[in-house]
Scaffold this active site. Structure first.
Site, PDB file in Angstrom:
ATOM      1  N   GLY A 251      35.871  41.943  33.733  1.00  0.00           N
ATOM      2  CA  GLY A 251      34.769  42.896  33.795  1.00  0.00           C
ATOM      3  C   GLY A 251      34.982  43.879  34.923  1.00  0.00           C
ATOM      4  O   GLY A 251      36.106  44.163  35.325  1.00  0.00           O
ATOM      5  N   CYS A 252      33.890  44.374  35.442  1.00  0.00           N
ATOM      6  CA  CYS A 252      33.890  45.370  36.508  1.00  0.00           C
ATOM      7  C   CYS A 252      34.668  44.859  37.722  1.00  0.00           C
ATOM      8  O   CYS A 252      34.387  43.783  38.228  1.00  0.00           O
ATOM      9  CB  CYS A 252      32.440  45.656  36.896  1.00  0.00           C
ATOM     10  SG  CYS A 252      32.240  46.550  38.421  1.00  0.00           S
ATOM     11  N   PHE A 253      35.622  45.646  38.201  1.00  0.00           N
ATOM     12  CA  PHE A 253      36.422  45.166  39.329  1.00  0.00           C
ATOM     13  C   PHE A 253      35.648  45.121  40.635  1.00  0.00           C
ATOM     14  O   PHE A 253      36.014  44.390  41.540  1.00  0.00           O
ATOM     15  CB  PHE A 253      37.754  45.886  39.481  1.00  0.00           C
ATOM     16  CG  PHE A 253      37.775  47.394  39.498  1.00  0.00           C
ATOM     17  CD1 PHE A 253      36.733  48.154  39.994  1.00  0.00           C
ATOM     18  CD2 PHE A 253      38.897  48.055  39.022  1.00  0.00           C
ATOM     19  CE1 PHE A 253      36.793  49.537  40.007  1.00  0.00           C
ATOM     20  CE2 PHE A 253      38.983  49.444  39.044  1.00  0.00           C
ATOM     21  CZ  PHE A 253      37.925  50.183  39.539  1.00  0.00           C
TER      22      PHE A 253
END
Length: 177
Positions: free
Chosen positions: A11-13
């Site tokens: 997902g979002c880093f």
């Protein structure tokens, strides 16, 4: 000290970086892009979904303090590996759950970690194992995001603290703070 590297996407880093910065034995965490075909992609290009890249993190770790398998297990507990090409409201292949092993040993451990994770889920784990291609560091403003701008970002404030709680609950013996 020997430093090894793990490249994972979940997902979002911004969210994955925050988790791994708090793990004992982790020496560095860099947000970036990998798994796609377009060289030197920008955040906007990756977010469009057109590059094939995943938002990923490159973890530099001391294998004497934390194993590659431990890092994968932490990843599986702190994101949902059953969501295909998404994490929560982040939708697209750039948010896929993926492991990018650097060698055959890491690939074997990735397969074992997926099996361990599957035992904890009643629906299929969809995490992919993909060839490690070129690594492109994300723009500077994405690095150490939670430590700065993330503290004022509503999305991060909603998503990151529960991930950190899962880390501390499931891996208390692996947490720095």
């Amino acid at each position: 000290m020997t430093i090894e590297y793990a490249v994972i996407a979940g997902g979002c880093f911004w969210c994955t970086e925050a988790v791994f910065k708090d793990v004992t034995g982790v020496e560095s965490v860099e947000s970036g892009y990998t798994g796609g075909a377009r060289p030197n992609s920008t955040y906007e290009q990756v977010c469009s979904g057109a590059t094939g890249h995943a938002e990923a993190i490159r973890i530099g770790f001391d294998p004497e303090q934390v194993s590659y398998g431990d890092l994968l297990d932490i990843s599986f507990v702190t994101h949902d590996p059953t969501q295909l090409n998404r994490q929560g409201n982040d939708v697209g292949t750039q948010y896929r759950s993926a492991i990018f092993p650097a060698n055959a040993e890491q690939e074997a451990e990735a397969r074992a970690a997926i099996e361990r994770a599957q035992a904890d889920h009643s629906v299929p784990v969809v995490t992919t194992i993909e060839p490690l291609k070129a690594w492109y560091p994300a723009e500077d403003y994405h690095q150490d995001y939670w430590d700065g701008a993330g503290q004022r970002n509503g999305y991060c404030l909603a998503v990151i603290p529960p991930k950190l709680q899962k880390l501390r609950k499931s891996f208390a013996n692996k947490v720095k703070s």
